[in-house]
Design a protein around this motif. Structure first.
Motif, mmCIF file in Angstrom:
data_model
loop_
_atom_site.group_PDB
_atom_site.id
_atom_site.type_symbol
_atom_site.label_atom_id
_atom_site.label_comp_id
_atom_site.label_asym_id
_atom_site.label_seq_id
_atom_site.Cartn_x
_atom_site.Cartn_y
_atom_site.Cartn_z
ATOM 1 N N ILE A 69 -3.756 3.162 6.869
ATOM 2 C CA ILE A 69 -3.139 4.210 6.050
ATOM 3 C C ILE A 69 -2.136 5.024 6.856
ATOM 4 C CG2 ILE A 69 -3.594 6.398 4.867
ATOM 5 C CD1 ILE A 69 -6.183 5.142 3.814
ATOM 6 N N SER A 85 -6.172 7.166 -3.480
ATOM 7 C CA SER A 85 -7.537 6.803 -3.854
ATOM 8 C C SER A 85 -8.328 6.377 -2.618
ATOM 9 C CB SER A 85 -7.544 5.665 -4.879
ATOM 10 O OG SER A 85 -6.951 6.081 -6.091
ATOM 11 N N LEU A 86 -7.661 5.621 -1.733
ATOM 12 C CA LEU A 86 -8.307 5.214 -0.484
ATOM 13 C C LEU A 86 -8.591 6.419 0.404
ATOM 14 C CD1 LEU A 86 -6.375 1.943 0.447
ATOM 15 C CD2 LEU A 86 -8.784 2.143 -0.184
ATOM 16 N N CYS A 94 -14.202 2.503 7.672
ATOM 17 C CA CYS A 94 -13.364 3.662 7.322
ATOM 18 C C CYS A 94 -12.259 3.882 8.345
ATOM 19 C CB CYS A 94 -14.210 4.923 7.183
ATOM 20 S SG CYS A 94 -15.031 5.072 5.583
ATOM 21 N N VAL A 146 -9.527 1.127 7.889
ATOM 22 C CA VAL A 146 -8.659 1.436 6.747
ATOM 23 C C VAL A 146 -7.795 2.657 7.045
ATOM 24 C CG1 VAL A 146 -8.614 2.079 4.304
ATOM 25 C CG2 VAL A 146 -10.269 0.400 5.118
ATOM 26 N N LEU A 166 0.830 -1.204 0.000
ATOM 27 C CA LEU A 166 0.000 0.000 0.000
ATOM 28 C C LEU A 166 0.862 1.251 0.000
ATOM 29 C CD1 LEU A 166 -2.859 1.266 0.257
ATOM 30 C CD2 LEU A 166 -2.582 1.123 2.740
ATOM 31 N N THR A 178 -11.507 8.297 -1.049
ATOM 32 C CA THR A 178 -12.749 7.561 -0.822
ATOM 33 C C THR A 178 -13.229 7.715 0.619
ATOM 34 O OG1 THR A 178 -12.155 5.924 -2.501
ATOM 35 C CG2 THR A 178 -13.845 5.287 -0.903
#
Length: 305
Positions: free
Chosen positions: A243, A16-17, A236, A239, A7, A20
């Motif tokens: 990140i 992109s994540l 969310c 994730v 990642l 989003t």
């Protein structure tokens, strides 16, 4: 566990994540506002975070992550009370009077309060960038609230706006408390357990304040609960924690400023909320202020301090 190292190397996928997630969080403000047509603000929060807690604990089970040591439970309870219960009970109640877009901007003033609190309790210096950024951000907040706040605005709107600012401060306090007491725990574990404790407080507040009030279960209201609980809260955040393991916190903080931008835009498009000049100018000042406050001092300036 999947190999998330890839990642960090795939910048397109990473951003992109991020995009989003911030769009989904921005849309969550629209959903939170719209949910008040079906149930009380505390009741919705209880359903939302109850669903989010169950989802997070399912994720913990799937990744085989057990409970934290008992010595951390009291700290997680404090964080849950501040970050989940106080913040979202205050925000949901305030949404009865304040537009969703404006509310998102006011809550995401949190980094300014975190900077002030970090200087006080963590010994972090308020360098010139932080001072300038905080000053610009405060001007932005006053612009959003309206410079004639005490004369012409509806008192309920003023109360709601101040309640959201209070929620932003509570969020900042919870961040400092987290830094002091539980930074050595996995962030996913912290998120799940603080949400559990926070949900308990929300359920208690719901029983006291809204017991017996009507609740309309329709396909739309159920979607609102599932979207905010499963997607905007549990998935969310999961994730997001992955990140921020691979990007620096300054970038992470600045990227969250996309949330109120999407909140304003979607509130305008979906709820027909007004985008007045004061809201746009004030929002821009808040965002600029936070970006400046996150700017790192040049090495020579640090040496000179």
């Amino acid at each position: 566990m999947p190999d998330f190292q890839q990642l960090a190397k795939n910048k397109i996928l990473l951003w992109s994540l991020i995009l989003t997630i911030t769009i989904l969080w921005g849309y969550a403000w629209v959903v939170m506002k719209a949910s008040l047509e079906f149930m009380g603000p505390f009741t919705f929060s209880a359903f939302r975070f109850g669903t989010g807690t169950l989802t997070l604990f399912l994720i913990l089970f799937l990744v085989r992550m057990g409970p934290p040591p008992k010595k951390y439970w009291k700290h997680l309870a404090v964080i849950g009370f501040l970050q989940t219960a106080v913040v979202f009970l205050a925000v949901m109640f305030a949404l009865k009077f304040v537009e969703a877009g404006k509310s998102s901007v006011l809550l995401y003033s949190m980094p300014m309060w975190s900077s002030l609190l970090a200087a006080k309790f963590l010994g972090e210096k308020l360098n010139k960038y932080k001072i300038i950024g905080l000053a610009i951000g405060m001007v932005g907040l006053l612009t959003i609230l309206g410079w004639d706040i005490w004369m012409k605005q509806n008192l309920q709107v003023i109360f709601g706006e101040l309640l959201i600012v209070f929620a932003a401060v509570a969020w900042g306090v919870s961040n400092i408390y987290y830094r002091i007491h539980v930074t050595n725990l996995p962030q996913l574990q912290v998120s799940a357990w603080q949400m559990l404790f926070g949900t308990m407080a929300i359920i208690l507040a719901t029983v006291i304040m809204e017991w017996g009030e009507p609740v309309a279960f329709t396909p739309v209201s159920i979607f609102y609960v599932l979207f905010t609980g499963v997607f905007a809260s549990a998935i969310c955040f999961t994730v997001w924690f992955i990140i921020i393991s691979y990007i620096d916190m300054v970038t992470a903080t600045i990227s969250t400023l996309l949330v109120p931008i999407f909140g304003l835009l979607l509130g305008y498009l979906i709820l027909d909320e007004a985008l007045t000049a004061s809201i746009l100018i004030g929002s821009g000042l808040v965002i600029i202020g936070i970006i400046i406050a996150q700017k790192k001092m040049p090495v020579r300036d640090k040496i000179a301090e």
